[in-house]
Write a protein that holds these residues in place. Sequence first.
Motif, PDB file in Angstrom:
ATOM      1  N   ILE A 291       0.980  -1.154  -0.051  1.00  0.00           N
ATOM      2  CA  ILE A 291       0.010  -0.002   0.162  1.00  0.00           C
ATOM      3  C   ILE A 291       0.861   1.088   0.025  1.00  0.00           C
ATOM      4  O   ILE A 291       1.764   1.190   0.803  1.00  0.00           O
ATOM      5  CB  ILE A 291      -0.853   0.159   1.193  1.00  0.00           C
ATOM      6  CG1 ILE A 291      -1.668  -1.153   1.338  1.00  0.00           C
ATOM      7  CG2 ILE A 291      -1.815   1.363   1.111  1.00  0.00           C
ATOM      8  CD1 ILE A 291      -2.205  -1.555   2.857  1.00  0.00           C
TER       9      ILE A 291
ATOM     10  N   ALA B  67      -0.334  11.488   2.433  1.00  0.00           N
ATOM     11  CA  ALA B  67      -1.056  12.583   2.835  1.00  0.00           C
ATOM     12  C   ALA B  67      -0.958  13.995   2.406  1.00  0.00           C
ATOM     13  O   ALA B  67      -0.121  14.125   1.944  1.00  0.00           O
ATOM     14  CB  ALA B  67      -0.517  12.670   4.481  1.00  0.00           C
TER      15      ALA B  67
ATOM     16  N   LEU C 228      -3.397   4.617  -0.313  1.00  0.00           N
ATOM     17  CA  LEU C 228      -4.296   5.050   0.801  1.00  0.00           C
ATOM     18  C   LEU C 228      -4.056   6.493   0.878  1.00  0.00           C
ATOM     19  O   LEU C 228      -2.953   7.081   0.868  1.00  0.00           O
ATOM     20  CB  LEU C 228      -3.672   4.479   2.221  1.00  0.00           C
ATOM     21  CG  LEU C 228      -4.171   5.367   3.508  1.00  0.00           C
ATOM     22  CD1 LEU C 228      -5.585   4.994   3.848  1.00  0.00           C
ATOM     23  CD2 LEU C 228      -3.343   4.761   4.692  1.00  0.00           C
TER      24      LEU C 228
ATOM     25  N   VAL D 175      -1.269  -1.505  10.190  1.00  0.00           N
ATOM     26  CA  VAL D 175      -1.294  -2.266   9.027  1.00  0.00           C
ATOM     27  C   VAL D 175      -1.520  -3.781   9.489  1.00  0.00           C
ATOM     28  O   VAL D 175      -0.616  -4.299  10.150  1.00  0.00           O
ATOM     29  CB  VAL D 175      -0.192  -2.066   7.948  1.00  0.00           C
ATOM     30  CG1 VAL D 175       1.170  -2.611   8.281  1.00  0.00           C
ATOM     31  CG2 VAL D 175      -0.508  -2.076   6.475  1.00  0.00           C
TER      32      VAL D 175
ATOM     33  N   LEU E 122      -1.303   9.317   8.862  1.00  0.00           N
ATOM     34  CA  LEU E 122      -0.627   8.568   8.150  1.00  0.00           C
ATOM     35  C   LEU E 122       0.410   7.562   8.753  1.00  0.00           C
ATOM     36  O   LEU E 122       0.770   6.185   8.756  1.00  0.00           O
ATOM     37  CB  LEU E 122      -0.326   9.116   7.041  1.00  0.00           C
ATOM     38  CG  LEU E 122       0.590   8.090   5.780  1.00  0.00           C
ATOM     39  CD1 LEU E 122       0.030   7.048   5.537  1.00  0.00           C
ATOM     40  CD2 LEU E 122       1.048   8.997   4.725  1.00  0.00           C
TER      41      LEU E 122
ATOM     42  N   THR F 113       5.052   5.145   2.529  1.00  0.00           N
ATOM     43  CA  THR F 113       4.605   6.612   2.497  1.00  0.00           C
ATOM     44  C   THR F 113       5.304   7.293   1.269  1.00  0.00           C
ATOM     45  O   THR F 113       6.566   7.074   1.079  1.00  0.00           O
ATOM     46  CB  THR F 113       4.413   7.414   3.744  1.00  0.00           C
ATOM     47  OG1 THR F 113       5.949   7.559   4.008  1.00  0.00           O
ATOM     48  CG2 THR F 113       3.664   6.797   4.705  1.00  0.00           C
TER      49      THR F 113
ATOM     50  N   LEU G 153       2.669  -1.025   4.480  1.00  0.00           N
ATOM     51  CA  LEU G 153       2.334   0.602   4.261  1.00  0.00           C
ATOM     52  C   LEU G 153       3.389   1.573   4.077  1.00  0.00           C
ATOM     53  O   LEU G 153       4.073   1.388   5.069  1.00  0.00           O
ATOM     54  CB  LEU G 153       1.319   0.874   5.122  1.00  0.00           C
ATOM     55  CG  LEU G 153       0.823   2.425   5.019  1.00  0.00           C
ATOM     56  CD1 LEU G 153       0.448   3.005   3.621  1.00  0.00           C
ATOM     57  CD2 LEU G 153      -0.216   2.710   6.297  1.00  0.00           C
TER      58      LEU G 153
ATOM     59  N   ALA H 280      -1.035   5.132  10.751  1.00  0.00           N
ATOM     60  CA  ALA H 280      -1.463   3.799   9.958  1.00  0.00           C
ATOM     61  C   ALA H 280      -0.456   2.815   9.517  1.00  0.00           C
ATOM     62  O   ALA H 280      -0.623   1.708   9.613  1.00  0.00           O
ATOM     63  CB  ALA H 280      -2.120   4.346   8.750  1.00  0.00           C
ATOM     64  N   THR H 281       0.772   3.384   9.775  1.00  0.00           N
ATOM     65  CA  THR H 281       1.989   2.269   9.268  1.00  0.00           C
ATOM     66  C   THR H 281       2.166   1.460  10.397  1.00  0.00           C
ATOM     67  O   THR H 281       2.725   0.281  10.187  1.00  0.00           O
ATOM     68  CB  THR H 281       3.312   3.097   8.913  1.00  0.00           C
ATOM     69  OG1 THR H 281       3.720   3.866   9.955  1.00  0.00           O
ATOM     70  CG2 THR H 281       3.118   4.138   7.906  1.00  0.00           C
TER      71      THR H 281
ATOM     72  N   GLY I  34       0.916   5.283   0.923  1.00  0.00           N
ATOM     73  CA  GLY I  34       0.102   6.290   1.692  1.00  0.00           C
ATOM     74  C   GLY I  34       0.597   7.510   1.253  1.00  0.00           C
ATOM     75  O   GLY I  34       1.734   7.825   1.366  1.00  0.00           O
TER      76      GLY I  34
ATOM     77  N   VAL J   2      -4.730  10.244   2.652  1.00  0.00           N
ATOM     78  CA  VAL J   2      -5.048  10.697   3.944  1.00  0.00           C
ATOM     79  C   VAL J   2      -5.255  12.340   3.545  1.00  0.00           C
ATOM     80  O   VAL J   2      -4.325  12.897   3.719  1.00  0.00           O
ATOM     81  CB  VAL J   2      -4.141  10.198   4.933  1.00  0.00           C
ATOM     82  CG1 VAL J   2      -4.432  11.014   6.120  1.00  0.00           C
ATOM     83  CG2 VAL J   2      -3.687   8.931   4.885  1.00  0.00           C
TER      84      VAL J   2
ATOM     85  N   LEU K  44      -7.485  -0.680   6.908  1.00  0.00           N
ATOM     86  CA  LEU K  44      -6.677  -1.255   6.299  1.00  0.00           C
ATOM     87  C   LEU K  44      -6.727  -2.575   5.909  1.00  0.00           C
ATOM     88  O   LEU K  44      -6.366  -3.212   4.842  1.00  0.00           O
ATOM     89  CB  LEU K  44      -5.354  -0.861   7.043  1.00  0.00           C
ATOM     90  CG  LEU K  44      -4.777   0.256   7.314  1.00  0.00           C
ATOM     91  CD1 LEU K  44      -3.597   0.469   8.050  1.00  0.00           C
ATOM     92  CD2 LEU K  44      -4.254   0.774   5.755  1.00  0.00           C
TER      93      LEU K  44
END
Length: 186
Positions: free
Chosen positions: A7, A11, A74, A31, A24, A39, A37, A27-28, A9, A76, A173
């Motif tokens: 994924i 932001a 993803l 997961v 974000l 970014t 995940l 979120a990592t 991500g 954000v 997620l």
Amino acid sequence: MKTPIRILGIAGSLRRGSYNRAALRAATELVPEGAILETFELDGIPVFNQDEDRNPPATVAELKRRIREADAILFVTPEYNYSVPGVLKNAIDWASRPYGDSAWNGKPAAIMGASPGTLGTARAQYHLRQILVFLNMLPINQPEVMIGNAAARFDHEGNLTDETTKDFIRQLLQHLVEWTRRLGPP
Ligand SMILES: Cc1cc2nc3c(=O)[nH]c(=O)nc-3n(C[C@H](O)[C@H](O)[C@H](O)COP(=O)(O)O)c2cc1C
């Protein structure tokens, strides 16, 4: 063992103390097993100029490469004036061009966002969903992760401290990973 779902991500804020970048980051850590995940930071992406879209700046080429490498995206998003901030829309526009060479095409996606206000980016998220229609992306519908009253949910270091919000992000997620596996390879 299944290959992990990758994924990416993104932001839509450049702000040092950004709630959305903090969400974000959180979120990592949330997961599910079987997914990764990573970014991409949007600082360094210049303002879109269609004259350059066939020969984009290196940061944009890198963004497109990272999107293509990912199995799912993803987003954000903050909410600016009831919509998606220019910094996110600008990146979306770059990666959608030149015509016929969009990096977003057919990608599964999930959306979340944080705001100090009560509606937690609801209006921006619905604008973003409209944009995803033209990009031919495949967003999951639920859960809708709209993090309102953000100041009460993050500490001063930008750590997400609210357990309910963490659960929503975990679910988001998890659903994104299941959805991506269901759709299969492009
Ligand atoms: C130009 C501008 C417009 C904004 N409009 C909204 C809005 O429509 N709705 C909202 O909830 N917050 C709005 N805000 C407040 C943002 O939600 C707040 O600045 C938030 O912290 C931005 O996200 P970030 O923390 O990730 O940078 C706005 C902020 C700016 C700078």
